[in-house]
Every structure is written in C-alpha cells, then in structure tokens.
Design a protein around this motif. Structure first.
Motif, PDB file in Angstrom:
ATOM      1  N   SER A 151       9.006   0.361  -4.293  1.00 14.41           N
ATOM      2  CA  SER A 151       9.314  -0.943  -3.704  1.00 14.41           C
ATOM      3  C   SER A 151      10.670  -1.419  -4.181  1.00 14.41           C
ATOM      4  N   ILE A 152      11.350  -2.172  -3.325  1.00 16.76           N
ATOM      5  CA  ILE A 152      12.558  -2.897  -3.733  1.00 16.76           C
ATOM      6  C   ILE A 152      12.138  -4.346  -3.901  1.00 16.76           C
ATOM      7  N   ILE A 153      12.397  -4.878  -5.088  1.00 15.84           N
ATOM      8  CA  ILE A 153      11.859  -6.186  -5.485  1.00 15.84           C
ATOM      9  C   ILE A 153      13.012  -7.114  -5.848  1.00 15.84           C
ATOM     10  N   ASP A 154      12.899  -8.384  -5.433  1.00 11.21           N
ATOM     11  CA  ASP A 154      13.963  -9.339  -5.750  1.00 11.21           C
ATOM     12  C   ASP A 154      13.795  -9.905  -7.169  1.00 11.21           C
ATOM     13  N   ILE A 159       8.389  -8.458  -3.123  1.00  5.48           N
ATOM     14  CA  ILE A 159       8.724  -7.172  -2.519  1.00  5.48           C
ATOM     15  C   ILE A 159       9.494  -7.440  -1.231  1.00  5.48           C
ATOM     16  N   VAL A 160      10.731  -6.942  -1.150  1.00  3.02           N
ATOM     17  CA  VAL A 160      11.533  -7.125   0.068  1.00  3.02           C
ATOM     18  C   VAL A 160      11.468  -5.895   0.965  1.00  3.02           C
ATOM     19  N   ALA A 161      11.121  -4.745   0.387  1.00  6.19           N
ATOM     20  CA  ALA A 161      10.950  -3.521   1.177  1.00  6.19           C
ATOM     21  C   ALA A 161      10.011  -2.573   0.446  1.00  6.19           C
ATOM     22  N   GLN A 162       9.199  -1.866   1.231  1.00 11.10           N
ATOM     23  CA  GLN A 162       8.236  -0.919   0.669  1.00 11.10           C
ATOM     24  C   GLN A 162       8.465   0.443   1.321  1.00 11.10           C
ATOM     25  N   ILE A 163       8.662   1.465   0.495  1.00  9.90           N
ATOM     26  CA  ILE A 163       8.879   2.820   0.982  1.00  9.90           C
ATOM     27  C   ILE A 163       7.579   3.602   0.831  1.00  9.90           C
ATOM     28  N   GLY A 164       7.137   4.258   1.906  1.00 10.58           N
ATOM     29  CA  GLY A 164       5.884   4.991   1.831  1.00 10.58           C
ATOM     30  C   GLY A 164       5.746   5.982   2.956  1.00 10.58           C
ATOM     31  N   VAL A 165       4.594   6.649   3.015  1.00 17.77           N
ATOM     32  CA  VAL A 165       4.269   7.597   4.075  1.00 17.77           C
ATOM     33  C   VAL A 165       2.948   7.174   4.688  1.00 17.77           C
TER      34      VAL A 165
END
Length: 209
Positions: A151-154, A159-165
């Motif tokens: 996750s990209i967190i401020d 959480i501003v963006a979540q990377i996953g499959v």
C-alpha cells in the motif's frame, strides 16, 4: 463527500489534475513483452485504454532512469536515481521525479529514498516526499512489492493506493506480469505510477536491465 474532500486536502496535485479522478479507480499493470531487457510496463483502465506507459532502461539505454508517459506517448515524469559520490556516501539511494514545463525545463516534484539492499525486507517501509511547492506531503510504502501486496500510505495513515492481484487472475497465472492498483478518489495517478515505476526498478523487475 467529506471523505473525498479529506483526501484532496491531504494530497494536492503533484503531476497533473488530469489524473485526479473524483471516484475510486482500478487500473491494471501489464509488463511489456521482454523484446529488450528493461522494457517497462503499460497501465490500462477498465476499458483497456492505455493511461500510462513506463519506459525502462532497455528502451532508454540508460540505467537508473525511467520515463512515465501518458497514453499518447508524451513524457509526464522523468525519474532518475541520484548517483556519484553523494550516493556512495549516503545511507539511502535517492530517486528524484521531475515534471516538464512548457519550455521543456525539468522541475523536481518528488523524492523516494531507496533502502540499502540489505534492508529490502518485507517489513521495511520506503519513504517518499513531495516538494514544498506541491504541499510537502510525505508518503510511505508498506508491504512487499514483489508479492504484489503493498500500500501507499499518506502522512496520517490513509491508504491512497493498494497494489494487488485479483483472485481470479492469480488463479490463472504463476507470473507477476499482471497486477492491479486501486487508487482512491482525488489522488494523482501519474505520481503514484511514477512511484510504482521506481519500485519495479528497485526490485529488479520489468524496467531494469
């Protein structure tokens, strides 16, 4: 509505307001066929329209350099790893992302600190800072990018963006050539994919020769 306004105040436009959506967006990342090493990746939306393209060192011919382009192929961000004696003396290698103005001049908009190779562990957060004229926001990457689970967190923990499959995709493949990124409303997608391009390079994936 309050949630959207909240996110907008936390994260000002960093690259372009054209890439700040009013609702949550799911984008898909696909690695380019490895015709050349370090070819990069393509980002598409739900209609399979290309939103971004990242050129790696196999395309650019330069190590430690990446370019984020829009769907038309125009450069949005030039991303470089700081080198020379400064890097040798530094604990952290730094990546710097630059936008281009109308005259072609480069303007620094964010800095990402790469941990030492011995610190590329699953529990080690990577920090990102934007420049003061961009609101001087700070972000962290938590989780482990090669696992497609981070996750990209401020600065206050959102959480501003979540990377996953997605599960249905994961069941059909063994590689990590496809993954998705869930982007929250009001977040600058071009900035986020500039950061993801750096992660891709750090962990020796599609953009690195």
């Amino acid at each position: 509505m309050a949630g959207k306004a909240h996110h907008n105040t936390l994260m000002p436009v960093i690259v372009s307001k054209l890439y700040c959506a009013s609702s949550q967006v799911v984008l898909v990342v696909r690695r380019r066929p490895l015709v050349v090493n370090g070819g990069g990746f393509v980002v598409t939306d739900c209609s399979q329209r290309v939103v971004f393209r990242v050129d790696g060192c196999g395309v650019l011919g330069t190590k430690g350099e990446l370019v984020l382009r829009d769907g038309n192929g125009d450069a949005l961000l030039l991303i470089r790893r700081k080198g020379g004696m400064v890097e040798a003396l530094s604990i952290n290698k730094k990546w710097k992302g630059y936008t281009f103005d109308y005259e072609g001049s480069q303007k620094l908009v964010f800095t990402l600190k790469e941990p030492r190779s011995s610190c590329l562990a699953r529990n080690n957060a990577i920090s990102i800072s934007t420049e003061p004229n961009k609101g001087s926001s700070n972000f962290e990457i938590k989780g482990y990018f090669p696992d497609r689970n981070c996750s990209i967190i401020d600065s206050i923990g959102n959480i501003v963006a979540q990377i996953g499959v997605k599960e249905e995709v994961e069941a059909l493949m063994t590689s990590k050539d496809f993954y998705h990124v869930v982007v929250k409303p009001g977040i600058d997608q071009a900035f986020l994919f500039g950061v993801i391009a750096v992660l891709d390079y750090i962990y020796g994936e599609s953009t690195r020769c």
